[in-house]
Write a protein that holds these residues in place. Sequence first.
Motif, short mmCIF file in Angstrom:
data_model
loop_
_atom_site.label_atom_id
_atom_site.label_comp_id
_atom_site.label_asym_id
_atom_site.label_seq_id
_atom_site.Cartn_x
_atom_site.Cartn_y
_atom_site.Cartn_z
N PRO A 52 0.83 -1.20 0.00
CA PRO A 52 0.00 0.00 0.00
C PRO A 52 0.87 1.25 0.00
N TYR A 68 -4.44 10.38 0.12
CA TYR A 68 -5.41 9.35 0.51
C TYR A 68 -4.60 8.15 1.00
N HIS A 69 -4.88 7.67 2.20
CA HIS A 69 -4.21 6.51 2.74
C HIS A 69 -5.02 5.98 3.91
N LYS A 70 -4.60 4.84 4.44
CA LYS A 70 -5.28 4.23 5.58
C LYS A 70 -4.41 4.34 6.82
N ARG A 278 -12.56 12.28 -4.47
CA ARG A 278 -12.62 10.85 -4.11
C ARG A 278 -13.92 10.22 -4.61
N ASP A 288 -11.59 1.42 -7.56
CA ASP A 288 -11.77 0.76 -6.28
C ASP A 288 -11.13 1.59 -5.17
N GLU A 289 -11.76 1.60 -4.00
CA GLU A 289 -11.25 2.42 -2.89
C GLU A 289 -9.87 1.96 -2.44
N SER A 290 -9.61 0.67 -2.49
CA SER A 290 -8.29 0.18 -2.08
C SER A 290 -7.20 0.71 -3.00
N MET A 291 -7.54 0.91 -4.26
CA MET A 291 -6.58 1.48 -5.21
C MET A 291 -6.31 2.94 -4.88
N ASP A 293 -6.63 4.39 -1.88
CA ASP A 293 -5.95 4.52 -0.59
C ASP A 293 -4.54 3.94 -0.59
N GLY A 294 -4.30 2.94 -1.41
CA GLY A 294 -3.00 2.28 -1.33
C GLY A 294 -2.30 2.07 -2.65
N GLY A 295 -2.78 2.71 -3.70
CA GLY A 295 -2.21 2.48 -5.02
C GLY A 295 -1.04 3.34 -5.39
#
Length: 700
Positions: A52, A68-70, A278, A288-291, A293-295
């Motif tokens: 990520p 954007y990140h987690k 976003r 996709d949200e994962s992309m 936040d972590g792409g």
Amino acid sequence: MELATRKSYMKRRRLIRKFVWGCVLSVFGGFMALSALVIYAYQMEAPSLSVPETTVVYDANGATIGEYHKGEQRYWVPIDHMSESIVEATLAIEDRRFYDHYGFDPIRITRAVIANLQTGTKGQGASTITQQYARNLFLTHDKTWMRKWQEALYALRLELHYSKEEILEGYLNTIYYGHGAYGVEAASLLYFQKNAEDLSYSEAALLAGIPKGPSVYSPYLNEDMSIERQHVVLNAMDDAEYISDAQATKYENEVISFSKDMEIHGTRIAPYFQDAVRMWLIEDLGMDESMIDGGGLDIYTTLDSSMQEKADAIVAEEMAPDHALETAFVAMDPRTGKVKALVGGKNYKESSFNRATQARRHPGSAMKPFLYYAALEHGLSPNSMLKSEETTFVFDEGREEYSPSNFNHSYANDYITMLQALAISDNIYAMKTHFLLGFEDLIHTAKRFGIDSPLKPAPSLALGSVDLGVLEITKSYSPLANGGYVVNPQFVEKVIDRDENVLYEANEEPVLELNPAYTAVMTNMMEGMFEPELSTSYGAVTGGSISESFDRPVAGKSGSTDKDSWMIGYAPQLLTGVWVGYDEAIPLESGDAKHSKQIWAKFMKESLDGELKLTFPIPENVVEVEINPFNGLLANEHCPLTRKTLFFHGTEPTEYCQAPEQGLDETELEETDDKMDEEYKKDEEEKKEKWLDRIFDWSS
């Protein structure tokens, strides 16, 4: 005796032979096992190095405005974009023999075992950079034999499938430096507010010492321990001959200025705008949200940070922080749809609800430009006259009645022009036009302007009794400013992934949906709200209070209900919409409504100061003539007031103002109005055709 000695010798010989063969077989078996392990590891696919990564958001000028990140700050940078100092410091303290082993360092393991046996602890570690990288990528930090075996296997796979430079680059981009920062780039930004390629040797040594124990060696938590650990790293660099003794002493004595705010710059500029970006990426681009936040994406937006700063400051100045009254604001380029600034509320920390994109409110008279555009298409002109008087409208074949009123129940009780009706926002004129054209006509026209919300045919639609979004209705004014082109709001210019692949690039072309001649005529009429001379004894122009703010062409329309206050207006290069009201949709209090116009006027003035004073486009089939705005006749010496007004070619007036004693006959106008009322009761299509014939005769 001799026989016994011989037997003993033979026995020893057999034992030695067995031992030798045992060693040979053990070495061979070990070699075969190792070969099998290598073959097994090599046959497995290359392990993914994907981790990520923080997605970075930029404004229109390329400045970072957020991420954007987690909860994990990660920025992947190539090793050639890291300073030599951080690479050397890391190798010296973590794995000096990195380029000499294949994922495991037997010498280091042996030393660690001896040290641990001597101390009776397990404090001395022997993990190489490759092993640490494998653990960071794929495993937990549990100290179990199973985890150790998996770590060894992954390390071997990494060494077999990737170069040393790739492994070292990956390690430096994933190691944890404390406070949510992963990788040297995030750590450099966090501690020194600079990029990893700009680190000095003293700064690099401090960073390289943190991963051993971020909770112990972070300068934010224990500066003394952090500096002490830096000296250990510098000594290791001296031992490894990366630096000299003199340099080590010099770097130890350098004063380090690290950031004290524990923040990476640009984390939440324009938070409502970033939320809108976003949502656009998810809902419109299908990402996709994962992309997100972590792409590790680079997202280049349309935001003008200077305009956003002005908008934030004006909202803060105009809206009381301790009052429940809320606002929403959108500014965009009407020629392209690029959103330049966006405010979704007074305070993002208190409420992240984005009123600019999520709220839906009644626009009131801000719907009227769509209505009057439709009227122009059906043959009416800025000088078309209808009587403003208290009126009850009967519809649905006499089964329904509708009785709108003007502000303060004031009426001209006389005939007024469309130009004047729009400037003072006369509701009776609008309603007569709405009944004349038919309710479906306004629905069709509003959709052509870009209104996407469902609309129902009803009398009140002309007065804005429908839920619309702030961004939705604001962007729908774009065709009026740009000559008839419908544009969609644009938040993002380009999206690039970590491998520099362009995932998205804006290339949408505006669509010519409306007649440029009629949009020019409408804009000219909408300039009237800022002309106090168009005011009457029963109503003032709705933009009179802010008319002194501008020395350039601007046009617009205000809107109000008992619960909402709007101001939407534009110059050729900038369109801004402002809403003010309460989230609970309760009635506005005295003085609440003024804020929408004040915010709009201040922002437009400050944003356009120093910009070219552009004029609105006028097509060749549009003519400009001077008329009396009160009676719609051509201007001459008998006119008390004149105004330059645009008309579609062939619809301009041909009669001049007359002397008072030769004025229009009131009885004739009364009869014309009565005939209009009769037309309301006929079939809609027949009503339109006969009215258009009649209106052309009447207005000529």
